[in-house]
Design an enzyme around this catalytic site. Structure first.
Site, PDB file in Angstrom:
ATOM      1  CG  ASP A   1     -21.282  -9.534  57.954  1.00  0.00           C
ATOM      2  OD1 ASP A   1     -20.126  -9.714  57.511  1.00  0.00           O
ATOM      3  OD2 ASP A   1     -22.227 -10.271  57.669  1.00  0.00           O
TER       4      ASP A   1
ATOM      5  CG  LEU B   1     -27.189 -19.715  47.210  1.00  0.00           C
ATOM      6  CD1 LEU B   1     -25.821 -20.403  47.223  1.00  0.00           C
ATOM      7  CD2 LEU B   1     -28.142 -20.508  46.345  1.00  0.00           C
ATOM      8  CD  GLU B   2     -34.751 -15.852  48.223  1.00  0.00           C
ATOM      9  OE1 GLU B   2     -34.979 -15.904  49.435  1.00  0.00           O
ATOM     10  OE2 GLU B   2     -34.984 -14.842  47.540  1.00  0.00           O
TER      11      GLU B   2
ATOM     12  CG  HIS C   1     -29.608  -3.087  54.003  1.00  0.00           C
ATOM     13  ND1 HIS C   1     -30.538  -2.543  54.851  1.00  0.00           N
ATOM     14  CD2 HIS C   1     -29.039  -4.105  54.698  1.00  0.00           C
ATOM     15  CE1 HIS C   1     -30.529  -3.183  55.999  1.00  0.00           C
ATOM     16  NE2 HIS C   1     -29.637  -4.146  55.946  1.00  0.00           N
TER      17      HIS C   1
END
Lengths: 477, 136
Positions: free
Chosen positions: A96, A206-207, A400
């Site tokens: 990714d 998405l937060e 990360h």
């Protein structure tokens, strides 16, 4: 029998695997005893040792506090290679490509959006395509896709998604200049065409968050974080099928040209940086990086639209920063007192440059780069600031994320998606997901303790804590 | 048993069994499809033919499974089953041809998990079983 590796404690939170056998340099794990205990359970240390054997590696192979088993490089792996006799490896970047995170600030206080939270989440779910096999809103032609690959977020802004200022607040200004779409296969293009502007699935989310705690008020203010209770939005996704295919394509091409007979692991196939194939991979990778930047830029734009519709305005919804965590880059670093351009691979690691680096946007340059470390679904995320120390210790890198500790199957066996949703709601976190199993897979206890990961980053100085953000609404792909 | 899933911290790992490479590869495709949605519940309305080659059997398996991800992303194709497969030596490597049946992604199918890529991690290819880890 698998080899048992015993790292030796060198100092607080630093463990060394001394150079032995085919290792060209020593390896270091930056972790607490607690994190190391988990790290030792899988193949992370063997993979780290393998990285230390690669041609042209400089100084050391590194594992960040959130390291876990990957393929080729461990996730949380960082290594730099000599530009003349070093290598570049798709396995050092990951499938990714430019999986990454961006953070948006807002002017709202948590109490102001509480009654609209459900609606915000539902509208976002409608606007931002997510899940498997779901195409994007925009149907791209091949010509347009080529522009996206060349220009990344710049393409997005020119086409009405966001503002020029957003570009200043994105790593690489949202565009890697070495991107040449001629180095992207037609199969990769075909997978990329329907998916631009989609969140994807897995751990991508998405937060809607609120600022839970500010650790450094001065730097937080510079990053647009003014007070506890302030609402923020975090977006985590990557380059979708285009990036995955590009990685696979080059693994095959490199394997066919250079072989893998001398490698401890087939996923470590690599090409000399200065070879044609090495340069083609780098340029193709830059295309995937740009695609991911444009992807997050579009998703952010739609998020602003949703807030505008529901809250009446999107004023103050400024991008704080956008960071990549799967990437290879040519950067200048101090190597034994000498400034040298090196090829840094960050696989599941975030750039964490300290004050003064010209890569940092001017508005942040004298404090350091904003670093974003997302937690798992339902746990805290952190805003940190990059440091000079990180440049000395880790090629300007830090962790990360939280990193998994439980397999997806174990997580599904332990939890049902409905239970996870109920538990999150009991913590006052609203959740919407495309899949119940997906929710169960991403249950908060399937991940390492993000607080511990960030604490180690802070205490080693790899990235200093600025603010802690907690979720109030989660949209999971 | 056609296939089983094994423990893996961050990704999905499975073993697929059979009496030949063809049968193992076919079952591996169904195991991978199962991660996304149960292939037995997918209708076999559409057929696709697939041809891939590989310098060795591992690359052949990698390329074959990758083809399923490609068909999903580009043609919204979900696998029901591999209805015929042939693996033959070609040049220094191998050539695989197969017919797949399946259906288009549709709201009636609930897709649980997306797969990013096939990997060589811990890959094993034997005549009676193959083992694969996919990146999720």
């Amino acid at each position: 029998m698998e080899e048992k590796i015993e790292p030796r404690k060198k100092s607080e939170n630093v463990y060394e695997i001394a150079k032995s056998g085919a290792m060209k340099v020593p390896a270091y794990v930056y972790a607490s005893e607690k994190l190391l205990k988990k790290i030792r359970e899988d193949k992370t240390l063997i993979q780290l040792k393998n990285v230390a054997c690669l041609k042209g590696i400089i100084k050391h192979a590194l594992a960040m506090p959130d390291a876990h088993e990957g393929y080729g490089f461990p996730i949380g792996g960082v290594a730099a290679f000599d530009m003349n006799d070093g290598i570049i490896s798709p396995g050092g970047v990951g499938y990714d490509i430019n999986c990454g995170v961006r953070l948006l600030r807002t002017n709202w206080d948590y109490n102001q959006i509480l009654s609209k939270r459900k609606q915000l989440l539902e509208e976002t779910f409608k606007e931002v395509p997510a899940g498997v096999g779901k195409g994007g809103i925009t149907k791209l032609s091949k010509e347009v896709l080529m522009e996206v690959l060349k220009n990344g977020s710049e393409w997005a802004v020119e086409n009405g998604y966001g503002t020029k200022e957003d570009l200043n607040r994105t790593e690489e200004n949202g565009k890697m200049k070495a991107a040449d779409p001629r180095n992207v296969s037609s199969r990769s293009l075909a997978r990329g065409m329907p998916q631009l502007g989609t969140l994807g699935s897995g751990n991508h989310f998405l937060e809607i968050q609120k600022v839970d705690k500010i650790f450094d008020a001065e730097i937080a203010k510079r990053f647009g974080i003014d007070k506890e209770g302030q609402v923020t939005v975090m977006i985590h996704c990557g380059s979708r099928g285009l990036g995955h295919q590009l990685a696979s394509d080059y693994i095959k091409l490199i394997e066919d040209k250079y072989g893998y007979a001398n490698l401890p692991d087939r996923e470590l196939v690599n090409a000399p940086i200065n070879s044609d194939l090495g340069q083609q991979y780098y340029s193709g990778m830059c295309c995937a990086v740009n695609y991911a930047f444009a992807n997050r830029q579009m998703i952010m734009h739609w998020t602003r639209d949703v807030f505008k519709k529901v809250m009446g305005t999107d004023s103050g919804m400024d991008l704080v920063y956008d960071v990549c965590h799967n990437i290879a880059k040519f950067e200048e670093h101090d190597v034994d007192g000498e400034k040298r351009k090196v090829c840094v691979h960050r696989k599941g690691a975030t750039r964490s440059f300290g004050p003064g680096r010209e890569e940092i946007p001017e508005l942040y340059r004298n404090v350091g780069q904003p670093v974003l470390i997302p937690g798992s679904m339902g746990t805290a995320s952190y805003l940190l600031v990059g440091t000079k120390e990180a440049e000395k210790l880790s090629w300007g890198s830090t962790a990360h994320g939280a990193g998994r500790v439980m397999s997806r199957h174990a997580s599904i066996a332990k939890h049902s998606g409905e239970d996870v949703k109920r538990e999150l709601e009991a913590q006052n976190i609203e959740v919407k997901s495309t899949s119940w199993n997906g929710l169960a897979e991403e249950a908060p206890d399937a991940y390492k303790d993000v607080d511990e990961v960030v604490r180690v980053s802070h205490s080693l100085g790899l990235g200093k804590m600025v603010a802690r953000l907690v979720p109030i609404g989660v949209m999971k792909g | 048993m056609k296939y089983e899933f094994l423990e893996h911290t961050s990704d999905s790992k499975f073993r697929a069994y059979g009496k030949s490479f063809e049968e193992c590869f076919s079952n591996a495709a169904e195991a991978m499809a199962k991660i996304m949605t149960d292939p037995e519940k997918v209708e076999g309305k559409l057929t696709k033919s697939v041809q891939v080659s590989g310098t060795d059997l591992k690359q052949l398996l990698y390329s074959f499974l990758e083809e399923l991800l490609f068909l999903l992303d580009t043609q919204s194709f979900l696998l029901h089953k591999v209805s015929s497969m042939q693996i033959i030596p070609k040049g220094k490597g191998y050539f695989l041809s197969a017919t797949l049946s399946g259906d288009s992604v549709d709201d009636k199918y609930h897709i649980e998990t997306g797969i990013k890529a096939v990997t060589y991690m811990d890959m094993e290819v034997h005549e009676n079983y193959v083992q694969v880890v996919v990146d999720i």
